[in-house]
Design a protein around this motif. Structure first.
Motif, PDB file in Angstrom:
ATOM      1  N   UNK A  50       0.822  -1.214   0.000  1.00 55.34           N
ATOM      2  CA  UNK A  50       0.000   0.000   0.000  1.00 55.34           C
ATOM      3  C   UNK A  50       0.858   1.266   0.000  1.00 55.34           C
ATOM      4  N   UNK A  51       1.971   1.257   0.732  1.00 56.40           N
ATOM      5  CA  UNK A  51       2.760   2.489   0.861  1.00 56.40           C
ATOM      6  C   UNK A  51       3.538   2.835  -0.404  1.00 56.40           C
ATOM      7  N   UNK A  52       3.730   1.887  -1.297  1.00 56.36           N
ATOM      8  CA  UNK A  52       4.468   2.193  -2.525  1.00 56.36           C
ATOM      9  C   UNK A  52       3.738   3.238  -3.378  1.00 56.36           C
ATOM     10  N   UNK A  53       2.458   3.027  -3.743  1.00 52.23           N
ATOM     11  CA  UNK A  53       1.783   4.084  -4.515  1.00 52.23           C
ATOM     12  C   UNK A  53       1.576   5.368  -3.720  1.00 52.23           C
ATOM     13  N   UNK A  54       1.402   5.235  -2.386  1.00 45.55           N
ATOM     14  CA  UNK A  54       1.249   6.442  -1.572  1.00 45.55           C
ATOM     15  C   UNK A  54       2.535   7.258  -1.558  1.00 45.55           C
ATOM     16  N   UNK A  55       3.660   6.575  -1.484  1.00 49.62           N
ATOM     17  CA  UNK A  55       4.942   7.281  -1.517  1.00 49.62           C
ATOM     18  C   UNK A  55       5.158   7.982  -2.841  1.00 49.62           C
ATOM     19  N   UNK A  56       4.801   7.311  -3.913  1.00 53.35           N
ATOM     20  CA  UNK A  56       4.942   7.926  -5.240  1.00 53.35           C
ATOM     21  C   UNK A  56       3.973   9.097  -5.403  1.00 53.35           C
ATOM     22  N   UNK A  57       2.776   8.971  -4.817  1.00 55.06           N
ATOM     23  CA  UNK A  57       1.813  10.072  -4.875  1.00 55.06           C
ATOM     24  C   UNK A  57       2.350  11.287  -4.110  1.00 55.06           C
ATOM     25  N   UNK A  58       2.941  11.067  -2.940  1.00 53.75           N
ATOM     26  CA  UNK A  58       3.523  12.172  -2.175  1.00 53.75           C
ATOM     27  C   UNK A  58       4.674  12.814  -2.945  1.00 53.75           C
ATOM     28  N   UNK A  59       5.473  11.991  -3.639  1.00 53.70           N
ATOM     29  CA  UNK A  59       6.585  12.531  -4.430  1.00 53.70           C
ATOM     30  C   UNK A  59       6.076  13.391  -5.575  1.00 53.70           C
ATOM     31  N   UNK A  60       4.878  13.061  -6.093  1.00 53.09           N
ATOM     32  CA  UNK A  60       4.331  13.808  -7.222  1.00 53.09           C
ATOM     33  C   UNK A  60       3.602  15.079  -6.791  1.00 53.09           C
ATOM     34  N   UNK A  61       3.055  15.110  -5.571  1.00 53.22           N
ATOM     35  CA  UNK A  61       2.163  16.200  -5.186  1.00 53.22           C
ATOM     36  C   UNK A  61       2.706  17.146  -4.112  1.00 53.22           C
ATOM     37  N   UNK A  62       3.568  16.666  -3.239  1.00 55.43           N
ATOM     38  CA  UNK A  62       4.009  17.526  -2.142  1.00 55.43           C
ATOM     39  C   UNK A  62       4.973  18.604  -2.633  1.00 55.43           C
ATOM     40  N   UNK A  63       4.981  19.756  -1.977  1.00 54.32           N
ATOM     41  CA  UNK A  63       5.933  20.814  -2.362  1.00 54.32           C
ATOM     42  C   UNK A  63       7.358  20.431  -1.958  1.00 54.32           C
ATOM     43  N   UNK A  71      12.070  11.879  -6.169  1.00 53.09           N
ATOM     44  CA  UNK A  71      11.343  10.620  -6.410  1.00 53.09           C
ATOM     45  C   UNK A  71      11.374   9.712  -5.178  1.00 53.09           C
ATOM     46  N   UNK A  72      10.291   8.981  -4.990  1.00 55.06           N
ATOM     47  CA  UNK A  72      10.193   8.026  -3.887  1.00 55.06           C
ATOM     48  C   UNK A  72      11.206   6.915  -4.105  1.00 55.06           C
ATOM     49  N   UNK A  73      12.041   6.642  -3.102  1.00 56.46           N
ATOM     50  CA  UNK A  73      13.170   5.742  -3.306  1.00 56.46           C
ATOM     51  C   UNK A  73      12.946   4.376  -2.663  1.00 56.46           C
ATOM     52  N   UNK A  74      13.723   3.429  -3.123  1.00 55.29           N
ATOM     53  CA  UNK A  74      13.695   2.082  -2.566  1.00 55.29           C
ATOM     54  C   UNK A  74      14.127   2.097  -1.099  1.00 55.29           C
TER      55      UNK A  74
END
Length: 758
Positions: free
Chosen positions: A95-108, A127-130
C-alpha cells in the motif's frame, strides 16, 4: 563516492530465488570482495549503491508511523478474538508504494526548518526511493510484531482477576521488547558484517522489493498489481460482514454434529473447534489465516510437512491415546487447553492459591487434586519438549559442516578485516552505529526491568536475580541460535527451557514464571529480530544509523500502541475472555491468552516438579526430549543412503514435530482449511498458472488479510462497541454447534450439559 555499477551476470535471474536451506554455494575466499561468497546472495542482492539516495525522510516517517500504528492496533485488537488474525508487513509494503509515489508527485519541495535547531528538511526530496520503502516496511514490521508481555497483563486482569499497576505493566511491555537490542550490537560484527551469515529469509524481502520497484505497464485486459489489490481488498472487506457479524457460525461448519446431535464420539471426531475436525470446513478467511498466518505465504513443501505432522498427531496418536484411556484421558475432553481436577471438572485454581501472597498453598493443593490435562494438551507439551533438541539435531546433521565452514570463514574474515562487496560498500559509504548506543539501551532497559519487577509492590513476583538470570540465558543463546538462523532459517525457541528452569528454581509463583519466560525468551528473539533487520538494511544499503533509529523508535512506539490497545480492551469489554459470561455472538474469547493462563498454572503455580516428574501425572513426557533429539537421524540416514530419492530430503522433522505448536489455541479447522487453501494456491496454481501466481499470489494474501482486518475493526467501533450485535438466530453463535464434543467418555464423570455414559 562512486556509484558501483551492477554486474550484468548478477542481474540475471535475480527473481528466481527460492530458499532451499541446503546446498549453499560458498565461493573462493579471494573473490568474494567483488561479490558475495554465497550463491543465493549473488543471484538476489544487487552489488550497487547510491549513497546520495534519500532514506530517512519526511515520507519515511509519515508513511512508516501510520503503517506502524495501524498494524499494531489491528493485530493487538484481533489478538483477543475467536480467530486471531495477524496482518503482516506485506500489506503495508504494497500500500505504501503508490502512496509514496503520490507524495513525491504532489508535495511541495520547499524546505522546512525545525524550530530552535539548525536542522531542516523537505517534504518532498525527490522521487520516492527504494531505501525509503525499506525503512517504511521496517517501521511497519515493528507494529505487526506482537508484544509477548501483553499476555501477562491479560491473564492478570482477565483470568486471575487481579489488579496490576499500569506503569509497571507498561514498563514490562517496553523492556521485554527492547532489552535484546542492548546486546544485539555485541554480535552484529559476526552476524551482520560477515558475508557467511546470509539470513536466507531476507532474500525473499530483497526479491519482493526489487519486483515492486520494477516498472510495471498495464497489460490490456488485466489489472495492475495495485488495482488487483484494491479489488480483492474491497471484496474481502464486504464479505467479512457475513462471518464477522451476520452469520458467525460459518466460521466452522461440522456436518457430523448436525447428523449426530447428542452423540459424543461422532462430535469428537467431526467438530472443527472442539475435536478432530474430520469433515469440517469454513467459509471465513479469518479461520483459514487465523493462528497460522496466510497459507498463500508458505511454500508447498512446508505445508505438506505441517499437514503430515498434523495428521500424525491429531488423527492418529491423539485418538489412539484417548480411546485407550492413556493418562485417564477419557475423564476429560479429547481436545481442550483447560486444566482439570481428577473429577473431570475445570481446575479450581482459587482453591490452591494463597489470596494474600498469590503463591501456591501447598496444604490446600495436597488436599484437593493433582492437575490433569486433555490428552492433546499433554502431548502438545511433549512435542514442545521434543522441538528444541530436534532442531539442534536436525541442524547439526544437515547443516553442521556448512555452519562450521561458514564459522571458520567468518572468523578468518573478521580477523583479517575483510568482507564481501556489501560489507565494503557499507563501510565506505556510511558511518557505523557507535557501540555506546547499544550499551545505553542495555543499561537503561536492565535498570527499568529490575524496577518493573522489584518496584510497585513486587506485583510481578520475580526478584532482581531472576531478571539477571533470564538475561544471562538469553545472551548465552543469542549467538548460537543467531548463527543457526542466519545460515539455515531455523530458529529454536527458549520458551519451554526458560519456564522449566524458573519452574524448578522458584515454584508456586505464576507471574514470576511467565515474567522470567518473557525476559529470557523474548529478549533473545528480539535481538535476533533486530540483527535480521540490520542484515536486510545491509543488503539494501540503508545507512546503519538510520536503521538503528527506525528500529528503536519503531519498537518503542509499537510497544506503546500494543499495550494501550490491550489495556483499553481489557478494561472496557465486559467479561472479556470469560466464555461462560460473554453474550452470544461475542468474539472476545481470548484463545491465546487462555493457553498462556493455563501454562502459568502448570509451570508457575504447580510447577514442573509436581507435573513432569514422578510426583505428577506426566513424568513420562520427558522421554520426548530424547525422541526429539533422535527423530532426525533416520531421515538423515535414508537421505544419505538414497541420494536420488529427492523426496526424502523434503522431509523436515522439526517442522513435523512443531506442526501442531499453534494448537491450542488453534483448532483442527484452522489446520485443515489452511492446508487446503495453501496447497491449492502454492501447488496447483503455482504449477499450472505460474505467471499468475508470481504476479498476484502475495498481493491476494495481503488484500484478504487487510479486508478482514478493516471490517473487523469497523464492526466493533460502529456496532459491537455500542451493544448492537447481529440478529438473534441460530447462526449468530461463534461455534460449530457441536455441543457435546467437549464431553468426557468416562462413565464416572458427570459434567453439566453432557449426556450420561453408561
Amino acid at each position: 563516492m562512486a556509484h558501483i555499477k551492477e554486474d550484468p551476470e548478477e542481474k540475471k535471474n535475480h527473481s528466481s530465488f527460492q530458499i532451499s536451506g541446503v546446498g549453499v554455494g560458498v565461493g573462493d575466499e579471494e573473490d568474494f570482495t567483488d561479490n558475495s561468497p554465497i550463491e543465493e546472495v549473488r543471484l538476489t542482492v544487487p552489488i550497487t549503491d547510491d549513497p546520495t539516495e534519500p532514506a530517512l525522510t519526511f515520507r519515511t516517517w509519515f508513511l512508516g508511523l501510520i503503517s506502524l500504528a495501524m498494524l499494531a492496533f489491528v493485530n493487538q485488537f484481533f489478538e483477543f478474538r475467536q480467530n486471531t488474525l495477524s496482518i503482516s508487513t506485506v500489506s503495508a509494503q504494497i500500500i505504501t508504494l503508490p502512496l509514496g509515489r503520490l507524495m513525491a508527485a504532489k508535495l511541495p519541495t520547499t524546505k522546512l526548518k525545525v524550530p530552535l535547531t539548525n536542522w531542516s528538511f523537505s517534504l518532498n526530496p525527490g522521487p520516492f526511493t527504494l531505501k525509503e520503502h525499506v525503512l517504511i516496511t521496517i517501521l511497519a514490521g515493528a507494529g505487526s510484531s506482537g508484544v509477548y508481555a501483553v499476555n501477562i497483563i491479560a491473564i492478570v486482569k482477565a483470568f486471575y482477576k487481579r489488579q496490576i499497576n499500569p506503569f509497571a505493566a507498561f514498563l514490562l511491555a517496553q523492556t521485554t521488547q527492547m532489552l535484546g537490542y542492548g546486546w544485539a550490537g555485541v554480535f552484529r560484527r559476526i552476524l551482520v558484517d560477515s558475508p557467511y551469515m546470509w539470513w536466507p529469509a531476507n532474500l525473499v524481502q530483497v526479491s519482493l522489493f526489487r519486483a515492486l520497484h520494477e516498472k510495471e505497464g498495464r497489460i490490456k485486459g488485466t489489472l495492475t498489481r495495485l488495482q488487483f489489490f484494491l479489488v480483492m481488498f474491497i471484496a474481502s472487506f464486504a464479505y467479512y460482514l457475513i462471518p464477522g457479524y451476520l452469520f458467525p457460525s460459518i466460521s466452522s461448519i461440522s456436518f457430523a454434529c448436525f447428523i449426530w446431535k447428542d452423540k459424543i464420539i461422532p462430535q469428537q471426531i467431526g467438530s472443527g473447534l472442539k475435536g478432530l475436525g474430520i469433515g469440517a470446513f469454513t467459509l471465513d478467511w479469518s479461520t483459514v489465516a487465523g493462528f497460522l498466518g496466510s497459507p498463500l505465504a508458505y511454500p508447498s513443501f512446508a505445508i505438506i510437512n505441517t499437514m503430515f505432522g498434523f495428521v500424525l498427531f491429531v488423527y492418529i496418536i491423539n485418538p489412539i491415546a484417548y480411546y485407550t484411556n492413556s493418562y485417564d484421558a477419557k475423564r476429560f475432553p479429547i481436545y481442550s487447553s483447560k486444566t482439570y481436577d481428577h473429577e473431570g471438572h475445570i481446575y479450581n485454581i482459587s482453591r490452591i492459591l494463597n489470596k494474600q501472597t498469590f503463591t501456591l498453598d501447598i496444604p490446600e493443593y495436597d488436599g484437593y487434586s493433582k492437575i490433569y490435562l486433555s490428552i492433546f494438551f499433554a502431548f502438545a507439551y511433549g512435542l514442545s519438549f521434543a522441538s528444541l533438541p530436534a532442531v539442534l539435531s536436525y541442524v547439526w546433521l544437515n547443516h553442521g559442516k556448512e555452519i562450521f565452514r561458514m564459522w571458520k570463514a567468518t572468523a578468518a574474515s573478521l580477523k583479517e578485516e575483510v568482507g564481501d562487496v556489501h560489507t565494503r560498500l557499507m563501510k565506505r559509504n556510511y558511518e557505523p552505529v557507535p557501540n555506546w548506543w547499544f550499551y545505553i539501551i542495555l543499561v537503561a532497559m536492565l535498570a527499568l526491568s529490575i524496577l518493573s519487577c522489584e518496584g510497585f509492590g513486587k506485583q510481578l513476583q520475580l526478584p532482581w536475580w531472576g531478571i539477571l538470570l533470564a538475561c544471562a540465558m538469553a545472551l548465552f543463546f543469542t549467538l548460537p541460535i543467531g548463527i543457526i538462523t542466519a545460515t539455515t532459517n531455523q530458529q529454536p525457541g527458549l520458551n519451554v527451557i526458560t519456564e522449566l528452569v524458573i519452574g524448578f528454581m522458584y515454584p508456586g509463583r505464576p507471574l514470576a514464571n511467565v515474567t522470567f519466560k518473557t525476559y529470557g525468551y523474548i529478549s533473545m528473539t528480539q535481538a535476533i529480530y533486530f540483527l535480521s533487520d540490520f542484515k536486510l538494511g545491509h543488503y539494501m544499503k540503508i545507512p546503519p544509523r538510520s536503521m538503528f533509529i527506525v528500529q528503536t523508535v519503531g519498537t518503542l512506539l509499537a510497544s506503546t500502541i500494543h499495550f494501550s490497545t490491550a489495556w483499553y480492551l481489557l478494561t472496557s469489554i465486559e467479561n472479556i475472555c470469560n466464555t461462560d459470561l460473554l453474550p452470544d455472538g461475542s468474539p472476545w474469547t481470548c484463545p491465546g491468552d487462555e493457553v498462556f493462563y493455563n501454562a502459568s498454572i502448570i509451570w508457575g503455580v504447580v510447577g514442573p516438579g509436581r507435573m513432569f516428574t514422578r510426583a505428577g501425572v506426566y513424568g513420562s513426557l520427558n522421554w520426548f526430549f530424547l525422541i526429539g533429539f533422535l527423530a532426525p537421524i533416520p531421515v538423515w540416514y535414508l537421505a544419505k543412503k538414497f541420494p536420488n530419492k529427492k523426496w526424502i530430503k523434503q522431509i523436515h522433522v522439526p517442522l513435523i514435530l512443531t506442526a501442531t505448536s499453534a494448537m491450542p489455541p488453534a483448532r483442527s479447522i484452522n489446520y485443515t482449511s489452511w492446508t487446503v487453501v495453501g496447497l491449492f494456491f502454492n501447488y496447483y496454481i503455482y504449477n499450472k498458472y505460474k505467471q499468475w501466481w508470481a504476479r498476484n499470489n502475495y498481493i491476494l494474501s495481503a488484500a484478504l488479510d487487510a479486508g478482514v482486518a478493516f471490517m473487523g475493526v469497523f464492526l466493533y467501533f460502529a456496532l459491537q462497541d455500542n451493544d448492537i450485535n447481529g440478529p438473534e438466530w441460530w447462526g449468530l453463535d461463534f461455534s460449530d454447534h457441536c455441543n457435546v464434543a467437549k464431553c468426557a467418555l468416562s462413565p464416572v464423570i458427570q459434567v453439566e450439559g453432557c449426556p450420561p455414559i453408561g
